[in-house]
Design an enzyme around this catalytic site. Structure first.
Site, mmCIF file in Angstrom:
data_model
loop_
_atom_site.group_PDB
_atom_site.id
_atom_site.type_symbol
_atom_site.label_atom_id
_atom_site.label_comp_id
_atom_site.label_asym_id
_atom_site.label_seq_id
_atom_site.Cartn_x
_atom_site.Cartn_y
_atom_site.Cartn_z
ATOM 1 N N TYR A 177 -8.033 -0.387 -4.714
ATOM 2 C CA TYR A 177 -6.769 -1.096 -4.484
ATOM 3 C C TYR A 177 -5.773 -0.226 -3.726
ATOM 4 C CZ TYR A 177 -1.960 -2.448 -5.439
ATOM 5 O OH TYR A 177 -0.624 -2.722 -5.290
ATOM 6 N N ASN A 199 6.094 -3.372 -11.470
ATOM 7 C CA ASN A 199 7.040 -4.461 -11.746
ATOM 8 C C ASN A 199 6.685 -5.145 -13.068
ATOM 9 O OD1 ASN A 199 8.433 -5.960 -8.797
ATOM 10 N ND2 ASN A 199 7.626 -3.892 -8.955
ATOM 11 N N SER A 211 -4.022 -7.179 -6.021
ATOM 12 C CA SER A 211 -3.211 -6.091 -6.564
ATOM 13 C C SER A 211 -3.690 -5.504 -7.887
ATOM 14 C CB SER A 211 -1.769 -6.577 -6.747
ATOM 15 O OG SER A 211 -1.712 -7.610 -7.725
ATOM 16 N N PRO A 267 -12.396 3.938 -14.782
ATOM 17 C CA PRO A 267 -12.753 5.026 -13.858
ATOM 18 C C PRO A 267 -11.568 5.428 -12.968
ATOM 19 C CG PRO A 267 -14.444 3.307 -13.842
ATOM 20 C CD PRO A 267 -13.269 2.769 -14.616
ATOM 21 N N GLY A 268 -11.367 6.741 -12.824
ATOM 22 C CA GLY A 268 -10.357 7.247 -11.900
ATOM 23 C C GLY A 268 -8.938 6.864 -12.246
ATOM 24 N N ALA A 273 -1.240 -9.919 -1.372
ATOM 25 C CA ALA A 273 -2.158 -8.793 -1.600
ATOM 26 C C ALA A 273 -2.983 -9.049 -2.840
ATOM 27 C CB ALA A 273 -1.381 -7.482 -1.766
ATOM 28 N N PHE A 306 4.243 -10.047 1.091
ATOM 29 C CA PHE A 306 3.844 -9.711 -0.277
ATOM 30 C C PHE A 306 2.349 -9.878 -0.510
ATOM 31 C CE2 PHE A 306 8.264 -11.124 -0.860
ATOM 32 C CZ PHE A 306 8.779 -10.148 -1.691
ATOM 33 N N LYS A 341 -4.132 -0.557 0.114
ATOM 34 C CA LYS A 341 -2.692 -0.634 0.402
ATOM 35 C C LYS A 341 -2.254 0.528 1.297
ATOM 36 C CE LYS A 341 0.009 -3.147 -0.803
ATOM 37 N NZ LYS A 341 0.499 -4.405 -0.157
ATOM 38 N N THR A 398 3.117 -0.273 -2.541
ATOM 39 C CA THR A 398 3.081 0.240 -3.907
ATOM 40 C C THR A 398 3.186 1.761 -3.944
ATOM 41 O OG1 THR A 398 1.608 0.470 -5.844
ATOM 42 C CG2 THR A 398 0.556 0.210 -3.706
ATOM 43 N N ASP A 399 3.654 2.282 -5.073
ATOM 44 C CA ASP A 399 3.682 3.735 -5.257
ATOM 45 C C ASP A 399 2.290 4.314 -5.460
ATOM 46 O OD1 ASP A 399 3.210 2.720 -7.800
ATOM 47 O OD2 ASP A 399 4.800 3.856 -8.791
ATOM 48 N N GLU A 400 1.295 3.467 -5.724
ATOM 49 C CA GLU A 400 -0.053 3.977 -6.007
ATOM 50 C C GLU A 400 -0.705 4.638 -4.792
ATOM 51 O OE1 GLU A 400 -2.639 1.689 -8.503
ATOM 52 O OE2 GLU A 400 -0.973 0.448 -9.213
#
Length: 353
Positions: free
Chosen positions: A159, A189, A84, A291-292, A82, A80, A163, A133-135
């Site tokens: 980030y 989450n 984040s 940003p972004g 990280a 886990f 990942k 992560t889905d990111e």
């Protein structure tokens, strides 16, 4: 038997450790650096429990990882640990590269040496479970289908890029060296022990303090929301039955815009703890977008349901009620995590335009 968990004093990690030991007597060796978001108070109920072995340390410390693997002989490593928080990655990306990329590399190399030396039966049983992560998939347009495991990687923040890099390392160590890995990519989450820099806990603690509720841009960024104990159950299912080298997306089937999340939290606080000054929604304050900022995430979680029989037990309506109530019931926890440095961070990050 034991498992080694990295980052087990953070939000998701501590919920996983607590959930694991509610259902199993298998020892958890919990390695956490205890940076700003790691909190041993999350695990206070395990004080004196011999099944929980806590070690403060850095996942980039190869010698320490080797020592823990040799001493405890875990049958699995659940990763886990990280950095984040997207906002923090924008202002200070170096820590994300070190923890998320170098740290994962260090763990993979230590696990590879440990696994290579095992006998055949132990080799077959060992798992390296990488929590992601889905990111990593980037941003969806309003009409795009949700992220499937086959979506290309298009990370848009430091980030998510870090990942994505860690995901690729895990995949490569499986295909090159045969290391028995599984990867899970989860959606946003929420739940108990969530550090109050993230959206839901920040809204709760700010509202209770009659502070502005900062909403980025127009508030129409859409996320899929997953109650943290549902995530823990999914990880257990993948660890037990996931196919080696495979990725499983874990989502809550709950797409909601950020502004609707904030309004839901306000409505629940109006119900649970009314403010004589008026509805909490009066505190909503729109601030300059970051940003972004990705516009939409959504998870297609059919693969894990079809292969492993997992589906979230909580709806957003049930999970968010439990979450708001938990924060109301634990004001001491909230006050202790809100250090001076944390308050300065929030003030800086959410300054009005």
């Amino acid at each position: 038997m034991s498992i080694l968990v990295t980052g087990g004093a953070g939000f998701i990690g501590s919920n996983f450790v607590l959930d694991w030991l509610r259902q199993s007597d298998e020892t958890v060796v919990n390695l956490d650096l205890l940076s700003y978001a790691g909190n041993l108070e999350n695990l206070k109920s395990l004080d004196g429990d011999a099944r929980h072995v806590f070690v403060q340390g850095d996942i980039c410390d190869h010698a320490l990882i080797d020592k823990l693997l040799a001493e405890h002989r875990p049958r699995a490593l659940v990763h886990f640990a990280a950095e984040s928080h997207v906002d923090r990655s924008i202002s200070g990306p170096a820590a994300f590269m070190r923890t998320n990329v170098e740290g994962t590399f260090t763990l993979l190399e230590a696990a590879r040496a440990y696994w290579t030396a095992m006998d055949d039966a132990a080799k077959a049983a060992f798992r390296f479970h990488h929590v992601s992560t889905d990111e990593v998939y980037g941003s969806l347009k309003p009409c795009d289908p949700p992220f499937a495991e086959t979506n290309p990687y298009e990370p848009n923040s430091p980030y998510s890029a870090s990942k994505a890099a860690s995901d690729h390392l895990v995949r490569a160590w499986h295909h090159t060296y045969g290391l028995p890995v599984v990867t899970t990519n989860c959606s946003n989450n929420y739940g108990p022990y969530h550090f109050p820099e993230k959206l839901i806990p920040l809204m709760i603690v700010n509202a209770l303090a009659a502070k502005p509720l900062p909403v980025y841009g127009d508030g129409q960024q859409i996320r899929d929301w997953l109650y943290v104990t549902d995530h823990c159950a999914a990880i257990r299912a993948v660890l037990a039955g996931g196919r080696l080298g495979e990725t499983y997306n874990i989502g809550g089937w709950n797409e909601m815009a950020n502004i609707d999340i904030v309004k839901t939290v306000c409505a629940l606080l109006d119900e649970f703890r009314p403010d004589p000054a008026g509805p909490y929604a009066r505190l909503i304050t729109y601030v300059k977008d970051r940003p972004g900022h990705d516009r939409r995430y959504a998870i297609d979680a059919r693969k894990i349901e079809q292969e492993l029989g997992w589906r979230p037990a909580e709806t957003f309506a049930t999970g968010i009620r439990k979450t708001v109530q938990w924060y109301l019931d634990h004001p001491e926890w909230v006050s202790r995590v809100q250090s001076g440095a944390y308050r300065d961070w929030v003030k800086q990050q959410y300054a009005a335009p």
